[in-house]
Design an enzyme around this catalytic site. Structure first.
Site, PDB file in Angstrom:
ATOM      1  N   LEU A  44       0.832  -1.202   0.000  1.00  0.00           N
ATOM      2  CA  LEU A  44       0.000   0.000   0.000  1.00  0.00           C
ATOM      3  C   LEU A  44       0.865   1.250   0.000  1.00  0.00           C
ATOM      4  O   LEU A  44       0.613   2.201  -0.734  1.00  0.00           O
ATOM      5  CB  LEU A  44      -0.914  -0.008   1.220  1.00  0.00           C
ATOM      6  CG  LEU A  44      -2.041  -1.025   1.150  1.00  0.00           C
ATOM      7  CD1 LEU A  44      -2.877  -0.968   2.413  1.00  0.00           C
ATOM      8  CD2 LEU A  44      -2.923  -0.782  -0.067  1.00  0.00           C
ATOM      9  N   ALA A  45       1.900   1.232   0.831  1.00  0.00           N
ATOM     10  CA  ALA A  45       2.725   2.430   0.944  1.00  0.00           C
ATOM     11  C   ALA A  45       3.521   2.676  -0.335  1.00  0.00           C
ATOM     12  O   ALA A  45       3.601   3.812  -0.810  1.00  0.00           O
ATOM     13  CB  ALA A  45       3.666   2.293   2.139  1.00  0.00           C
ATOM     14  N   ARG A 331      -5.366  -4.226  21.107  1.00  0.00           N
ATOM     15  CA  ARG A 331      -4.727  -5.520  20.928  1.00  0.00           C
ATOM     16  C   ARG A 331      -3.762  -5.899  22.033  1.00  0.00           C
ATOM     17  O   ARG A 331      -3.739  -7.038  22.490  1.00  0.00           O
ATOM     18  CB  ARG A 331      -3.969  -5.509  19.604  1.00  0.00           C
ATOM     19  CG  ARG A 331      -4.929  -5.405  18.458  1.00  0.00           C
ATOM     20  CD  ARG A 331      -4.227  -5.266  17.150  1.00  0.00           C
ATOM     21  NE  ARG A 331      -5.252  -5.300  16.111  1.00  0.00           N
ATOM     22  CZ  ARG A 331      -5.027  -5.111  14.839  1.00  0.00           C
ATOM     23  NH1 ARG A 331      -3.808  -4.856  14.414  1.00  0.00           N
ATOM     24  NH2 ARG A 331      -6.009  -5.174  13.979  1.00  0.00           N
ATOM     25  N   HIS A 423       2.414  -9.785  14.953  1.00  0.00           N
ATOM     26  CA  HIS A 423       1.592  -9.355  13.840  1.00  0.00           C
ATOM     27  C   HIS A 423       2.109  -8.102  13.150  1.00  0.00           C
ATOM     28  O   HIS A 423       2.068  -7.981  11.937  1.00  0.00           O
ATOM     29  CB  HIS A 423       0.181  -9.103  14.382  1.00  0.00           C
ATOM     30  CG  HIS A 423      -0.763  -8.550  13.369  1.00  0.00           C
ATOM     31  ND1 HIS A 423      -1.041  -9.221  12.208  1.00  0.00           N
ATOM     32  CD2 HIS A 423      -1.477  -7.413  13.339  1.00  0.00           C
ATOM     33  CE1 HIS A 423      -1.905  -8.496  11.504  1.00  0.00           C
ATOM     34  NE2 HIS A 423      -2.173  -7.395  12.155  1.00  0.00           N
ATOM     35  N   LEU A 463      -3.430   0.165   7.312  1.00  0.00           N
ATOM     36  CA  LEU A 463      -3.813   0.388   5.915  1.00  0.00           C
ATOM     37  C   LEU A 463      -3.977   1.887   5.697  1.00  0.00           C
ATOM     38  O   LEU A 463      -3.542   2.448   4.694  1.00  0.00           O
ATOM     39  CB  LEU A 463      -5.119  -0.350   5.601  1.00  0.00           C
ATOM     40  CG  LEU A 463      -5.072  -1.865   5.826  1.00  0.00           C
ATOM     41  CD1 LEU A 463      -6.409  -2.501   5.455  1.00  0.00           C
ATOM     42  CD2 LEU A 463      -3.965  -2.490   4.995  1.00  0.00           C
TER      43      LEU A 463
HETATM   44  C1  LIG Z   1      -2.506 -10.897   8.232  1.00  0.00           C
HETATM   45  C2  LIG Z   1      -2.505  -9.428   8.377  1.00  0.00           C
HETATM   46  C3  LIG Z   1      -3.699  -8.734   8.503  1.00  0.00           C
HETATM   47  C4  LIG Z   1      -3.720  -7.356   8.635  1.00  0.00           C
HETATM   48  N1  LIG Z   1      -4.925  -6.724   8.745  1.00  0.00           N
HETATM   49  C5  LIG Z   1      -4.929  -5.370   8.823  1.00  0.00           C
HETATM   50  C6  LIG Z   1      -6.168  -4.666   8.864  1.00  0.00           C
HETATM   51  O1  LIG Z   1      -7.234  -5.261   8.846  1.00  0.00           O
HETATM   52  N2  LIG Z   1      -6.134  -3.322   8.922  1.00  0.00           N
HETATM   53  C7  LIG Z   1      -4.963  -2.631   8.941  1.00  0.00           C
HETATM   54  O2  LIG Z   1      -5.008  -1.418   8.948  1.00  0.00           O
HETATM   55  N3  LIG Z   1      -3.786  -3.276   8.889  1.00  0.00           N
HETATM   56  C8  LIG Z   1      -3.736  -4.620   8.836  1.00  0.00           C
HETATM   57  N4  LIG Z   1      -2.535  -5.265   8.779  1.00  0.00           N
HETATM   58  C9  LIG Z   1      -1.300  -4.488   8.724  1.00  0.00           C
HETATM   59  C10 LIG Z   1      -1.070  -3.956   7.332  1.00  0.00           C
HETATM   60  O3  LIG Z   1      -1.551  -4.862   6.387  1.00  0.00           O
HETATM   61  C11 LIG Z   1       0.375  -3.707   7.016  1.00  0.00           C
HETATM   62  O4  LIG Z   1       0.977  -3.008   8.037  1.00  0.00           O
HETATM   63  C12 LIG Z   1       0.512  -2.876   5.767  1.00  0.00           C
HETATM   64  O5  LIG Z   1      -0.221  -3.426   4.718  1.00  0.00           O
HETATM   65  C13 LIG Z   1       1.957  -2.732   5.356  1.00  0.00           C
HETATM   66  O6  LIG Z   1       2.023  -2.126   4.085  1.00  0.00           O
HETATM   67  P1  LIG Z   1       3.392  -1.699   3.476  1.00  0.00           P
HETATM   68  O7  LIG Z   1       3.109  -1.132   2.155  1.00  0.00           O
HETATM   69  O8  LIG Z   1       4.107  -0.857   4.445  1.00  0.00           O
HETATM   70  O9  LIG Z   1       4.234  -3.035   3.356  1.00  0.00           O
HETATM   71  P2  LIG Z   1       3.970  -4.380   2.520  1.00  0.00           P
HETATM   72  O10 LIG Z   1       2.613  -4.458   2.007  1.00  0.00           O
HETATM   73  O11 LIG Z   1       4.484  -5.481   3.362  1.00  0.00           O
HETATM   74  O12 LIG Z   1       4.896  -4.216   1.278  1.00  0.00           O
HETATM   75  C14 LIG Z   1       6.273  -4.368   1.344  1.00  0.00           C
HETATM   76  C15 LIG Z   1       6.802  -4.243  -0.064  1.00  0.00           C
HETATM   77  O13 LIG Z   1       8.195  -4.103  -0.016  1.00  0.00           O
HETATM   78  C16 LIG Z   1       8.803  -5.009  -0.877  1.00  0.00           C
HETATM   79  N5  LIG Z   1      10.103  -5.315  -0.305  1.00  0.00           N
HETATM   80  C17 LIG Z   1      10.389  -5.630   0.968  1.00  0.00           C
HETATM   81  N6  LIG Z   1      11.704  -5.798   1.099  1.00  0.00           N
HETATM   82  C18 LIG Z   1      12.257  -5.582  -0.099  1.00  0.00           C
HETATM   83  C19 LIG Z   1      13.578  -5.596  -0.598  1.00  0.00           C
HETATM   84  N7  LIG Z   1      14.602  -5.859   0.185  1.00  0.00           N
HETATM   85  N8  LIG Z   1      13.765  -5.341  -1.903  1.00  0.00           N
HETATM   86  C20 LIG Z   1      12.731  -5.071  -2.722  1.00  0.00           C
HETATM   87  N9  LIG Z   1      11.469  -5.026  -2.299  1.00  0.00           N
HETATM   88  C21 LIG Z   1      11.247  -5.273  -1.002  1.00  0.00           C
HETATM   89  C22 LIG Z   1       7.871  -6.162  -0.978  1.00  0.00           C
HETATM   90  O14 LIG Z   1       8.079  -6.829  -2.191  1.00  0.00           O
HETATM   91  C23 LIG Z   1       6.547  -5.445  -0.941  1.00  0.00           C
HETATM   92  O15 LIG Z   1       6.205  -5.023  -2.224  1.00  0.00           O
HETATM   93  C24 LIG Z   1      -2.509  -6.648   8.654  1.00  0.00           C
HETATM   94  C25 LIG Z   1      -1.314  -7.320   8.518  1.00  0.00           C
HETATM   95  C26 LIG Z   1      -1.293  -8.693   8.392  1.00  0.00           C
HETATM   96  C27 LIG Z   1       0.015  -9.393   8.267  1.00  0.00           C
END
Ligand SMILES: Cc1cc2nc3c(=O)[nH]c(=O)nc-3n(C[C@H](O)[C@H](O)[C@H](O)COP(=O)(O)OP(=O)(O)OC[C@H]3O[C@@H](n4cnc5c(N)ncnc54)[C@H](O)[C@@H]3O)c2cc1C
Ligand code: SF4
Ligand code: FES
Lengths: 659, 256, 226
Positions: A44-45, A331, A423, A463
């Protein structure tokens, strides 16, 4: 006490962001075309930032390690996303979301950031719906909401139990649109291994093509890390198998401070571990606590089936201890309460490390409502259960299926068994108000940064934060930096800094391959996880943490002398990928313990047994610990503490109470 | 390390890379627990291989909870194995019997070339989405989310189509290696929503054109995709796509 | 063509062609079957011969016949093209593929069933169409119409031919079982309220048409009609 500048704009809390946004320097369209931004991460980020920056006209390169940006772990988020829309007319507002988040975070988050988050939350929902994200609706065609823990309003938007999936697919489609237009170059199955710094500023990355093993150099005027959380340091967590800290850790080693690493969220409702073979844990969304009641038998070591235990022999301990919030306490509170019951011998299931999450009462209640709608005002129990089950199925069907799949039990008939599991990680790279780390030009968004959740994140706020950062915050704040970089031409990647960074990365890969030891990567990862869970998990104490630090150091030495990585570095080699990640987790684990040891208080997800109230609640020490602990990496594996003082000017700091 | 009592014979496709030929290789596994997931069983196999100094089997996986769409094994002649409506990572060993022989192959399609062992390249799906699987709305352009009410039935139908995880099981099982179910799911999701209307007929044309360019086969309505889809994506989506395609080609004046 | 772009050459366009020609053939079968069924009036073929005469002489029908042949050829040609392309879409086959777990054998075997039908068609056209159109029907009936009925009675005395016809009607039945509903699906004519109806009409149509067609040689062979 503070020695960090978080660059928070002056002025009233409520107008800071608006004012700042309209005065932040801009980059004109023709300059944007020559400015390159690297975004690591397509969750998402990352995806939202990549799409938005490309829409604005920047040249963007985006990286992810999965085979498609759509598979980032954001896809797995289940329950929902918060926004201060007040569609339910239940008294929600930006201030209330701000307040709930600060309080939920146990007064360890930065006011200005959190308020900004609450301000843009409503725009996120608008944007996603415009993208075609099918959020749940009511019959009138308007959006539906549910409740999440730590709040008394209904502000959570959702798409069945697949909210993260739907939001990510929305961001992914926006990203793919830019890829199709040639404005984003996407690098899938690429892993970032190093940050390249030139004259103190982040100017690119070194990435490994995971298919061919080729090492690539990429230049960017700025680098953004949206690489997710590091919960896998515990081996078992609800994170995806590939979730890692490598990108953030490599940035840390290049000078980006790591903030509050010890703040770990242990989610109360996960499917319990079933055996040694377990490779990951599965979350049962917090939304289930809307309709599920948590209990254990009042008798110790009760071996009766749950259906055979009468009402008055059940202990609904959350409702008992926290009558105001009941099953919807935050939580950290719910997790600790479950652990307390299990430790005291009231746990259920074969392992005795589980509590019941029971839907019966609410199934019956829904059934009664449905029957009444159909004109039957005196339904029998069976009718109620049948009609109610249909309602439950519609709300949580996919979660119930998932539970049945994994445990082989039918949760419509017997209560779920749940136990807390790692989590989410509130800690992460330290960033200022602009989301810039302590390395100029290096930004960090989403779960990978530390910014908005303090010591405990409220459900449905990650999210929100990821999308806020990517759609609405970073695209503005990065302009403040880039507007000063317009004269910089793309730096050729044969610059010595690139060469040197590549050598570092290749050196590590070759070392790993050449150790040719006797134990698999997983072996070390499991041992690390065990240490972390036992000594830096739900409850921590000084003695345990000190032991953990020693054990981890020993483990690190053993890893670097005895790990076995088969194959070579110039091919698809999943063991090599894992080895690199585990190497970083081991160093991070040590820092987490150091941070936990340093923080002589209990707050949110950090519970030090020495610091608790008589009722067993977390005991903060605002006098001495109202700061962000930002750690600087030092030669060898050593860390130096910097402090960012937290000032609460708009909220009265109080003992958190959900009673 | 494992705690169960199942003994199994695995026949696993091993292929070094996309330039070499592959073959099925036999492995014996003992003491597998019925509570293990199918991928955890592979973890046990890989641990064994590594301890013997051999290269582990490479397979795609990430979330291990049935949502990322990464896992992709063709098990005993069926994508994601014998159970309906589950992904490989959600399949548990209790679906097999002690003494079973299990054949595991990668997805096979010209448009999904094998990368290594059980891993294939599904980037064709991304390119199809890039060709039109979106609503063109830049960040910041949106009106209030409740300004446009959407009938619940329609919103639910859009959601059901949007539940596709992009795993490619539909392509893998289809005797023609057709991608119609995947493509139609995206087209339907957006065609069902008012926000998707402005680009509705452009979208179906450009996405179908990209799908064809990727080398997927032609649908012959066997329905295997729907039967094997772990997310229960319905064939009705294909009908809707066909209908929209006809409207786009014969009624709409916009050509793409 | 520019306006229509790849309307017919795209994967969906090709399916449209299969569907449209298929539906057209389905309609034709109704007419064909209807006229054939006239033999069951059991009047020594008098009514049947009237029908046959009409079919052979009416200019609209004759023109339709050309369209029919074109439709048939397009259906066959397109099927071949699709089959070849589809084979290319999976160059390496599975070692184990459990098709029966997820689809009906006949929906996976339309090519085979179609080929059987094509072989049958050659026999069938040679038996009747060539006779009535080119080599000539030798006798006339009581009404003075060419006695196609007599030709039929003679041909169906042959047990081998009988077997071929019955087998072919099995192929037809299964081909239609898939083809009927499939054509609707391809054309996008579906609706949750009518899908069930389309399905069952398809099934009944396939069964009735095939049984009626098969009933003719059987009835003649076993002397059930005069
Ligand atoms: C099972 C579960 C349920 C959840 N439910 C909720 C919810 O209901 N509501 C809520 O608000 N939050 C929820 N969360 C938390 C939330 O989903 C996450 O905190 C959030 O989606 C993280 O988004 P992000 O974009 O930061 O990271 P991510 O979505 O983890 O994306 C990380 C990205 O970085 C890339 N990446 C990582 N390391 C490297 C590297 N070294 N080189 C290249 N690419 C790399 C990956 O390929 C990926 O594309 C939940 C989390 C989990 C695990
Ligand atoms: S339609 Fe089903 S089988 Fe095909 S990619 Fe989507 S989820 Fe997988
Ligand atoms: S590993 Fe994510 S769906 Fe199976």
């Amino acid at each position: 006490m503070s020695d960090m500048n978080s660059n928070i704009p002056e002025g009233e809390l409520a107008s800071k962001w608006t004012k700042y946004k309209s005065s932040v320097p801009l980059v004109n369209p023709s300059n944007k075309r020559t400015i390159e931004v690297i975004i690591v991460g397509s969750g998402l980020a990352g995806a939202s930032a990549a799409a938005t920056l490309a829409e604005m006209g920047y040249k963007v390169k985006c990286f992810c390690f999965q085979d498609s940006p759509r598979r980032a772990h954001s896809i797995a988020a289940q329950g929902g996303i918060n926004a201060a829309k007040n569609y339910q007319n239940d008294g929600d507002s930006i201030y209330r979301l701000f307040y709930d988040t600060i309080k939920g975070g146990d007064y360890r988050a930065r006011e200005a950031n959190v308020h900004r988050l609450a301000e843009v939350s409503a725009n996120i929902i608008d944007q996603c719906v415009a993208q075609g994200v099918p959020l749940a609706r009511e019959y009138g065609g308007l959006l539906d909401n549910r409740s999440f823990g730590g709040t008394q309003v209904q502000r959570t938007f959702y798409a069945a139990g697949q909210t993260g999936q739907q939001l990510l697919l929305g961001a992914y489609s926006a990203l793919e649109r830019q890829i199709g237009m040639g404005k984003v170059e996407m690098y899938t199955r690429h892993e970032m291994l190093e940050v390249v710094k030139i004259d103190g500023k982040a100017r690119g990355i070194i990435a490994r093509n995971l298919i061919t093993g080729e090492i690539e150099r990429h230049f960017g005027h700025a680098v953004v890390l949206g690489t997710g959380g590091y919960g896998n340091v515990f081996y078992l967590s609800t994170n995806a198998m590939g979730s890692n800290v490598t990108a953030a850790w490599k940035a840390h080693k290049q000078g980006a401070y790591f903030a509050n690493p010890c703040y770990t969220q242990i989610h109360p409702t996960c499917i319990p571990v079933s055996g040694d073979h377990q490779s990951k844990l599965t979350l049962m969304s917090e939304s289930l606590r809307n309709d599920g009641r948590i209990w254990v038998p009042k008798k110790k070591d009760d071996t009766r089936k749950p259906s055979e235990i009468p009402e008055d022999e059940r202990d609904y301990y959350l409702e008992r201890r926290y009558p105001a919030f009941g099953n919807l306490v935050p939580r950290d509170v719910a997790s600790r309460a479950a652990k307390e019951r299990c430790d005291a011998g009231y746990g259920v299931g074969a392992s005795k490390l589980a509590v019941y999450l029971d839907f019966k009462a609410n199934t019956e209640r829904y059934g009664r409502i449905e029957a009444a709608k159909a004109g039957n005002h005196n339904p029998d129990k069976e009718t109620c259960m049948r009609l109610g089950t249909a309602v439950i199925k519609e709300k949580y069907g996919n979660l119930f299926d998932m539970y049945a799949q994994i445990t082989g039990e039918n949760p419509y008939e017997t209560p779920m068994r749940i136990y807390p599991a790692v989590h989410y990680t509130m800690g992460g790279l330290w960033v200022d108000y602009n989301l810039m780390t302590s390395v100029p030009g290096l930004y960090c968004t989403g779960e990978a940064n530390f910014s908005d959740h303090g010591a405990n994140r409220l459900g449905a706020s990650a999210l929100m934060q990821g999308l806020a950062d990517g759609y609405f915050v970073l695209p503005y704040t990065i302009g403040a930096y880039l507007s000063k970089e317009i004269s910089i031409k793309a730096i050729p990647t044969d610059h010595p800094a690139f060469v040197e960074a590549e050598e570092r990365a290749v050196g590590i890969l070759n070392t790993l391959i050449n150790i040719k030891g006797t134990k698999s990567v997983d072996h070390f990862h499991k041992r690390l996880g065990h240490i972390m869970w036992e000594k830096c998990g739900m409850a921590r104490n000084e003695k345990g943490l000190k032991e953990a630090i020693e054990e981890i150091r020993a483990l690190r030495a053993e890893f670097w002398s005895d790990v076995r990585v088969p194959g070579t570095a110039d091919e698809l080699n999943t063991e090599l990928e894992k080895a690199g990640r585990v190497a970083d987790f081991i160093e991070l684990g040590e820092l987490m313990c150091i941070d936990a040891l340093n923080r002589n208080e209990s707050c949110g997800g950090h519970f030090r047994e020495e610091y608790q109230t008589e009722e067993g609640e977390a005991l903060r020490d605002d006098e001495n610990y109202a700061y962000v602990a930002a750690w600087e990496f030092k030669e060898g594996v050593n860390f130096e503490l910097h402090k960012e003082e937290l000032k609460f000017e708009n909220i009265k700091v109080a003992q958190r109470s959900y009673k | 390390m494992s705690t169960g009592n199942m003994n199994l014979t695995l026949k696993v496709w091993r292929q070094k890379n996309n330039k070499t030929k592959g073959a099925l290789v036999d492995y014996k596994l003992t003491d597998i627990s019925p509570d293990m997931s199918f991928l955890e069983m592979f973890d046990v196999l890989n641990e064994q291989l590594i301890n013997k100094g051999e290269e582990p089997v490479v397979f795609d996986h990430d979330c291990r909870e049935g949502i990322c769409g990464m896992c992709s094994m063709f098990i005993n002649g069926r994508p994601h194995g014998p159970k309906d409506l589950v992904t490989t990572c959600q399949l548990h060993m209790r679906s097999f019997k002690d003494g079973d022989t299990i054949v595991v192959e990668p997805w096979r399609a010209a448009a999904f070339p094998v990368v290594k062992d059980l891993t294939v390249d599904r980037s064709a799906f991304d390119r199809i989405i890039a060709a039109g699987g979106f609503i063109s709305v830049n960040t910041g352009n949106a009106q209030d989310a409740n300004n446009l009410p959407i009938p619940k039935m329609q919103a639910d139908a859009a959601f059901e189509a949007a539940a596709c995880i992009g795993c490619g099981a539909c392509v893998a099982t289809c005797k023609n290696a057709s991608a119609m179910l995947f493509v139609s799911a995206k087209i339907s999701q957006l065609a069902l929503l008012p926000q998707g209307q402005p680009e509705r007929y452009r979208r179906v044309q450009s996405m179908v054109a990209q799908m064809d360019a990727e080398g997927f086969g032609n649908c012959t309505n066997t329905g295997a995709c729907e039967a094997e889809c772990p997310k229960g994506i319905s064939l009705e989506n294909i009908a809707r796509m066909n209908r929209d395609f006809a409207s786009a080609k014969f009624i709409s004046e916009e050509t793409v | 063509m520019s306006g229509f772009g790849n309307a017919f050459s795209s994967s969906i366009g090709k399916k449209f062609i299969m569907g449209i020609t298929g539906l057209f053939l389905i309609l034709f079968l109704i007419v064909h079957c209807g006229i054939n069924a006239l033999i069951f009036i059991n009047d020594g073929g008098l009514t049947f011969n009237v029908g046959a005469h009409f079919m052979a002489t009416n200019w609209i029908i004759r023109a339709g016949e050309i369209v029919l042949f074109i439709g048939l050829l397009v259906h066959i040609f397109q099927a071949l093209r699709l089959t070849l392309q589809n084979q290319k879409a999976r160059p390496v086959k599975y070692a184990v593929n459990d098709g029966k777990a997820n689809s009906k054998w006949y929906s996976r075997s339309m090519g085979l069933l179609g080929t059987l039908l094509l072989i049958f068609l050659v026999v069938h056209l040679k038996d009747f169409w060539v006779v009535s159109r080119f080599t000539g029907i030798p006798t006339v009936d009581a009404n003075g119409h060419e006695d196609l009925y007599a030709v039929m009675k003679e041909k169906f005395q042959d047990p081998v031919r009988l077997a071929v016809y019955i087998l072919a009607m099995f192929s037809l039945c299964y081909h239609l079982l898939h083809g009927f509903a499939s054509a609707f699906q391809t054309m996008g004519w579906n609706h949750s309220k009518y899908n069930g109806m389309i399905k069952s009409v398809g099934v009944w149509y396939s069964i009735i048409i095939s049984i009626l067609f098969a009933a003719m040689p059987i009835a003649v062979y076993f002397g059930l009609i005069q």
